[in-house]
Design a protein around this motif. Structure first.
Motif, mmCIF file in Angstrom:
data_model
loop_
_atom_site.group_PDB
_atom_site.id
_atom_site.type_symbol
_atom_site.label_atom_id
_atom_site.label_comp_id
_atom_site.label_asym_id
_atom_site.label_seq_id
_atom_site.Cartn_x
_atom_site.Cartn_y
_atom_site.Cartn_z
ATOM 1 N N GLU A 459 -7.082 11.708 -1.376
ATOM 2 C CA GLU A 459 -5.667 11.999 -1.139
ATOM 3 C C GLU A 459 -4.943 10.791 -0.558
ATOM 4 N N LEU A 460 -5.534 10.178 0.469
ATOM 5 C CA LEU A 460 -4.903 9.014 1.086
ATOM 6 C C LEU A 460 -4.894 7.824 0.129
ATOM 7 N N ALA A 461 -5.970 7.637 -0.631
ATOM 8 C CA ALA A 461 -6.023 6.533 -1.586
ATOM 9 C C ALA A 461 -4.921 6.676 -2.630
ATOM 10 N N SER A 462 -4.735 7.909 -3.108
ATOM 11 C CA SER A 462 -3.685 8.146 -4.105
ATOM 12 C C SER A 462 -2.309 7.860 -3.522
ATOM 13 N N GLU A 463 -2.093 8.233 -2.265
ATOM 14 C CA GLU A 463 -0.799 7.995 -1.622
ATOM 15 C C GLU A 463 -0.523 6.504 -1.459
ATOM 16 N N VAL A 464 -1.514 5.750 -1.023
ATOM 17 C CA VAL A 464 -1.344 4.311 -0.823
ATOM 18 C C VAL A 464 -1.040 3.617 -2.147
ATOM 19 N N LYS A 465 -1.671 4.091 -3.230
ATOM 20 C CA LYS A 465 -1.488 3.469 -4.541
ATOM 21 C C LYS A 465 -0.109 3.715 -5.132
ATOM 22 N N GLU A 466 0.619 4.697 -4.609
ATOM 23 C CA GLU A 466 1.924 5.026 -5.172
ATOM 24 C C GLU A 466 2.958 3.939 -4.926
ATOM 25 N N GLY A 467 2.815 3.153 -3.880
ATOM 26 C CA GLY A 467 3.777 2.088 -3.615
ATOM 27 C C GLY A 467 3.730 1.644 -2.176
ATOM 28 N N ILE A 468 4.410 0.532 -1.902
ATOM 29 C CA ILE A 468 4.376 -0.036 -0.563
ATOM 30 C C ILE A 468 5.021 0.891 0.455
ATOM 31 N N ALA A 470 5.048 4.207 0.298
ATOM 32 C CA ALA A 470 4.088 5.276 0.537
ATOM 33 C C ALA A 470 2.947 4.803 1.424
ATOM 34 N N ALA A 471 2.546 3.545 1.294
ATOM 35 C CA ALA A 471 1.485 2.995 2.138
ATOM 36 C C ALA A 471 1.904 2.976 3.602
ATOM 37 N N PHE A 472 3.141 2.575 3.861
ATOM 38 C CA PHE A 472 3.642 2.594 5.236
ATOM 39 C C PHE A 472 3.738 4.020 5.756
ATOM 40 N N ALA A 473 4.136 4.954 4.882
ATOM 41 C CA ALA A 473 4.245 6.351 5.299
ATOM 42 C C ALA A 473 2.872 6.933 5.623
ATOM 43 N N ALA A 474 1.820 6.461 4.927
ATOM 44 C CA ALA A 474 0.464 6.965 5.162
ATOM 45 C C ALA A 474 -0.208 6.312 6.362
ATOM 46 N N ALA A 475 0.357 5.228 6.876
ATOM 47 C CA ALA A 475 -0.291 4.454 7.947
ATOM 48 C C ALA A 475 -0.705 5.291 9.160
ATOM 49 N N PRO A 476 0.135 6.221 9.640
ATOM 50 C CA PRO A 476 -0.280 7.007 10.820
ATOM 51 C C PRO A 476 -1.542 7.837 10.592
ATOM 52 N N HIS A 477 -1.890 8.111 9.338
ATOM 53 C CA HIS A 477 -3.054 8.934 9.031
ATOM 54 C C HIS A 477 -4.289 8.098 8.669
ATOM 55 N N GLY A 479 -5.774 5.758 10.702
ATOM 56 C CA GLY A 479 -6.603 5.430 11.851
ATOM 57 C C GLY A 479 -6.853 3.935 11.960
ATOM 58 N N ALA A 480 -8.113 3.558 12.161
ATOM 59 C CA ALA A 480 -8.478 2.151 12.329
ATOM 60 C C ALA A 480 -8.301 1.348 11.055
ATOM 61 N N ASP A 481 -8.218 2.033 9.909
ATOM 62 C CA ASP A 481 -8.040 1.328 8.634
ATOM 63 C C ASP A 481 -6.594 0.903 8.382
ATOM 64 N N ALA A 482 -5.679 1.372 9.212
ATOM 65 C CA ALA A 482 -4.256 1.137 8.954
ATOM 66 C C ALA A 482 -3.908 -0.350 8.825
ATOM 67 N N PRO A 483 -4.274 -1.225 9.781
ATOM 68 C CA PRO A 483 -3.898 -2.644 9.636
ATOM 69 C C PRO A 483 -4.446 -3.272 8.365
ATOM 70 N N ARG A 484 -5.700 -2.950 8.022
ATOM 71 C CA ARG A 484 -6.308 -3.518 6.824
ATOM 72 C C ARG A 484 -5.593 -3.042 5.551
ATOM 73 N N ILE A 485 -5.258 -1.768 5.498
ATOM 74 C CA ILE A 485 -4.606 -1.212 4.312
ATOM 75 C C ILE A 485 -3.186 -1.762 4.167
ATOM 76 N N ILE A 486 -2.466 -1.864 5.279
ATOM 77 C CA ILE A 486 -1.091 -2.394 5.213
ATOM 78 C C ILE A 486 -1.102 -3.843 4.762
#
Length: 557
Positions: A459-468, A470-477, A479-486
């Motif tokens: 679910e989170l992977a699909s959200e991040v892939k939707e666009g930049i 959506a990636a920022f919107a998913a950041a609070p969920h 956890g520790a992966d947030a800086p790396r994913i952003i």
């Protein structure tokens, strides 16, 4: 017989087109009223053009407040431009036949209402509906603003008035972005619709007071079939182009859009060639100047509006700019384009339209190349400013000569059609550019960010892939992966930018090759004077024209 009537009749004799029975137009000579007309028409134009790109800076806010995906955001942006581009030609012809002022006022009224609906939207679907209605209204406004100017100003003042109009047409998008960015930074996104409402209302009041009604009576019925076919063709082709990079070019919706669009386009061409009173005479594209001008404007506006879409995402999501600072980053383009657009006709007069267009497109291509190879998150804004400046010089050199060669390719009685064609290729180019370059950015982003999302839940992977956004919107969920994913999402957006700019290089390079081979030379324009009915420079030829008409038995005392 007046000079304009004589010249019109000469064109009719040479082209065999149906004559205009009557032409109702009031030439305005009072300077005060001329200024009022210019203010009204340019105000209406700014409201329309600014709305094309006004929502670009609010994409992250819309994604979070309405839960819109990147694909849905593109549709909200594209819905306006698709409706506008599809309906420009038929509605422009309606204004010519039944009166430009009533069509303009009706369009302004609908435009104001649609923007009120947009401000009150609570769902993505509601906002999309408002944007499509606003696009329909914009199609009633934009071609009329230019045809009102060309039918109201005397020939010796017309070029200056059209030049002012062209300047606002080119810079209106950036101006809209800047004002909209201020609103996003200090208010909330529904207030983005306030500026178009206020400007359109002021333009409507000034139109009622200063603008006279003008129309051209023509024989034959209105071309309803041609109007429907043209709207379906443009709308369906843009649909296919929009969905291709997202869904894949073999997807059923993509293929349906492209196929329906191409079939409708073929049907439109066949239908128009068989009509005595066509919506638009397809044979005019045999004129090298008109074909080169239309193609140049379409590609220039496609890339320009694509840049307007991508640049705010880069400066906000990657560089951390506010919406206002992101829009200010585009102001150098406006500062370069507006004066160059005004002086480009003088350059074209000295070196020729073909050479001017080739120079402009060469610089345009070079600017896109620099944007593709120099952009980086580490280099920041200074990694893109050289490309933006060179790109803007090229755009400034292309816009005015392209518009001039289009309008000079049609007779005086068909300047309304010329205005609609000029606007159609601009807006069609903008729609295609937003859809195509935006889709290439999205496809490049998804391809690049996929590796970083492998450790996330589906679910989170699909959200991040939707666009930049959506990636920022998913950041609070995350956890520790947030800086790396952003960080990965920001790098992926840069990759998507490069994919889009390389596509632009290929597109602009193809245009340059076309101009080298088929660009309008002076000898070509002289040989095609049967299609050229512009009045500029006509006074010195009036005596010869009267003699020609007398020999043809057409002069009526």
């Amino acid at each position: 017989m007046s000079a304009e009537a004589a010249l019109q009749h000469r064109s009719e004799l040479k082209t065999g087109e149906p004559p205009v029975v009557d032409h109702e137009a009031e030439l305005v000579t009072d300077p005060k009223r001329q200024r009022q007309i210019l203010f009204a028409m340019c105000g209406a134009l700014i409201a329309v053009v600014a709305s094309v790109s006004g929502l670009n800076v609010a994409q992250q806010d819309l994604a979070m407040d309405l839960g819109a995906s990147q694909s849905q955001l593109l549709w909200v942006i594209n819905g306006y431009t698709m409706a506008l581009a599809a309906l420009l030609l038929p509605i422009g012809a309606i204004g010519d036949r039944w009166g430009r002022k009533p069509v303009l006022l009706a369009g302004l009224g609908l435009f104001i209402g649609a923007n009120f609906l947009g401000a009150l939207s609570s769902t993505t679907g509601m906002l999309l509906t408002a944007r499509v209605l606003a696009g329909v209204a914009a199609a009633m406004i934009m071609p009329v603003t230019l045809s009102v100017i060309t039918s109201s100003f005397p020939s010796e003042q017309r070029a200056r008035a059209v030049g002012i109009w062209s300047g606002f047409a080119g810079a209106g998008g950036i101006l809209g972005l800047f004002v909209s960015s201020y609103v996003v930074d200090y208010l909330t996104w529904p207030w983005l619709f306030a500026m178009p409402i206020v400007i359109a209302s002021a333009a409507g009041i000034m139109t009622i007071r200063a603008v006279g009604n003008s129309r051209e009576h023509q024989e034959g019925r209105f071309d309803v079939v041609g109007s429907v076919l043209s709207a379906v063709a443009i709308g369906a082709i843009v649909l296919g182009i929009h969905e291709g990079p997202e869904r894949g070019w073999t997807d059923s919706l993509t293929m349906a859009g492209v196929i329906v669009g191409l079939v409708a386009l073929a049907g439109f061409i066949v239908w128009e060639l068989r009509q005595d009173h066509p919506l638009f005479d397809i044979r005019l594209f045999a004129h090298r100047g008109l074909a080169a001008g239309a193609l140049t404007l379409m590609i220039v506006f496609a890339v320009m509006f694509g840049v307007f879409l991508v640049m705010p995402q880069f400066t906000q999501a990657v560089l951390g700019y506010s919406a206002l600072k992101a829009a200010a980053a585009l102001l150098p383009m406006m500062i370069v384009m507006m004066p160059l657009s005004a002086t480009a006709p003088l350059i074209a007069k000295k070196i020729g339209i073909r050479n001017t267009l080739m120079l402009g497109v060469a610089l345009f291509t070079t600017g896109l190349f620099l944007l593709a190879v120099m952009v980086s998150a580490e280099g920041g804004y200074w990694s893109v400013i050289p490309g933006l400046i060179v790109l803007s010089v090229g755009i400034g050199l292309c816009m005015s000569p392209s518009t001039t060669v289009i309008t000079e390719s049609l007779p005086v009685a068909k300047q309304g059609v010329a205005s609609a064609l000029n606007d159609t290729v601009r807006e069609l180019g903008g729609a295609i550019g937003i859809a195509l370059l935006g889709s290439f950015v999205s496809a490049g982003y998804r391809s690049s960010v996929s590796g970083a999302t492998e450790s996330l839940s589906p679910e989170l992977a699909s959200e991040v892939k939707e666009g930049i956004g959506a990636a920022f919107a998913a950041a609070p969920h995350l956890g520790a992966d947030a800086p790396r994913i952003i960080e990965a999402a920001q790098a992926a957006l840069v990759d998507g930018w490069q994919v889009a700019m390389w596509f632009g290089v290929g597109l602009a390079g193809s245009l340059l090759a076309y101009l080298v081979i088929r660009g309008p030379r002076a000898s070509d324009l002289a040989a095609e004077d049967a299609l050229d009915a512009d009045l500029e420079g006509f006074d010195g030829e009036l005596d010869d024209l009267v003699i020609d008409l007398a020999h043809e038995g057409a002069l009526v005392d």
